[in-house]
Design a protein around this motif. Sequence first.
Motif, mmCIF file in Angstrom:
data_model
loop_
_atom_site.group_PDB
_atom_site.id
_atom_site.type_symbol
_atom_site.label_atom_id
_atom_site.label_comp_id
_atom_site.label_asym_id
_atom_site.label_seq_id
_atom_site.Cartn_x
_atom_site.Cartn_y
_atom_site.Cartn_z
ATOM 1 N N VAL A 1 -53.758 28.855 3.523
ATOM 2 C CA VAL A 1 -52.988 29.767 4.372
ATOM 3 C C VAL A 1 -52.526 30.933 3.510
ATOM 4 C CG1 VAL A 1 -50.858 30.029 5.717
ATOM 5 C CG2 VAL A 1 -52.231 27.965 5.958
ATOM 6 N N THR A 2 -52.574 32.142 4.069
ATOM 7 C CA THR A 2 -52.104 33.334 3.363
ATOM 8 C C THR A 2 -50.685 33.640 3.811
ATOM 9 O OG1 THR A 2 -54.344 34.192 3.287
ATOM 10 C CG2 THR A 2 -52.585 35.774 2.942
ATOM 11 N N SER A 3 -49.867 34.103 2.887
ATOM 12 C CA SER A 3 -48.489 34.457 3.226
ATOM 13 C C SER A 3 -48.067 35.689 2.429
ATOM 14 C CB SER A 3 -47.551 33.286 2.925
ATOM 15 O OG SER A 3 -47.474 33.088 1.537
ATOM 16 N N VAL A 4 -46.879 36.171 2.738
ATOM 17 C CA VAL A 4 -46.293 37.290 2.007
ATOM 18 C C VAL A 4 -45.325 36.702 0.985
ATOM 19 C CG1 VAL A 4 -44.855 39.354 2.182
ATOM 20 C CG2 VAL A 4 -46.504 38.832 3.981
ATOM 21 N N GLY A 5 -45.513 37.064 -0.273
ATOM 22 C CA GLY A 5 -44.631 36.604 -1.337
ATOM 23 C C GLY A 5 -43.692 37.718 -1.759
ATOM 24 N N LEU A 6 -42.435 37.383 -1.951
ATOM 25 C CA LEU A 6 -41.438 38.336 -2.426
ATOM 26 C C LEU A 6 -41.058 37.955 -3.847
ATOM 27 C CD1 LEU A 6 -39.124 38.429 0.727
ATOM 28 C CD2 LEU A 6 -41.190 39.746 0.271
ATOM 29 N N ARG A 7 -41.063 38.934 -4.742
ATOM 30 C CA ARG A 7 -40.749 38.714 -6.156
ATOM 31 C C ARG A 7 -39.632 39.669 -6.563
ATOM 32 N NH1 ARG A 7 -43.213 35.121 -4.740
ATOM 33 N NH2 ARG A 7 -45.156 34.268 -5.510
ATOM 34 N N VAL B 1 -42.786 34.282 3.077
ATOM 35 C CA VAL B 1 -42.417 34.548 4.474
ATOM 36 C C VAL B 1 -43.655 34.724 5.349
ATOM 37 C CG1 VAL B 1 -40.186 35.597 3.933
ATOM 38 C CG2 VAL B 1 -42.182 37.037 4.035
ATOM 39 N N ARG B 2 -43.464 34.437 6.643
ATOM 40 C CA ARG B 2 -44.519 34.637 7.645
ATOM 41 C C ARG B 2 -43.897 35.200 8.917
ATOM 42 N NH1 ARG B 2 -45.739 29.415 5.983
ATOM 43 N NH2 ARG B 2 -47.481 29.364 4.562
ATOM 44 N N MET C 1 -39.217 36.577 11.293
ATOM 45 C CA MET C 1 -39.968 36.048 10.161
ATOM 46 C C MET C 1 -39.259 34.777 9.714
ATOM 47 S SD MET C 1 -40.953 39.324 7.837
ATOM 48 C CE MET C 1 -42.435 38.620 7.130
ATOM 49 N N ILE C 2 -40.044 33.756 9.409
ATOM 50 C CA ILE C 2 -39.469 32.563 8.807
ATOM 51 C C ILE C 2 -39.869 32.551 7.345
ATOM 52 C CG2 ILE C 2 -39.355 31.201 10.918
ATOM 53 C CD1 ILE C 2 -41.948 29.818 9.999
ATOM 54 N N GLY C 3 -39.017 31.988 6.522
ATOM 55 C CA GLY C 3 -39.286 31.996 5.107
ATOM 56 C C GLY C 3 -38.808 30.744 4.415
#
Length: 100
Positions: A30-36, A54-55, A68-70
């Motif tokens: 699954v692809t997701s958005v990563g926050l750094r 998050v998605r 968005m859930i994270g």
Amino acid sequence: RFYSNKHSDHLETAHHFDFIIQPSSLVPNVTSVGLRYSDYQNFLSPWYSMRDEVRLLELPSPVEFEIMIGFGCMKWSGGFLNGAPFCLYREKEIVPQLPK
């Protein structure tokens, strides 16, 4: 809320971050958005190792908001094995219809 690394008496209410599209750390294939956050924190800051994934939820139309859930964690407290869920929402921009 946290104290600024530039002004020790100033209380901050936002974290700056970079985002990347990445494979999920939680769900295989699954692809997701990563926050750094590390590029905006001092190495000794507790938030230096903070990571979020998050998605965007697809909601039935019509709704006036997006959700968005994270799932977030910090390496110093166990990483994703000790993460915490969170939810973000925003109202959609309402674009007025021009008369024809």
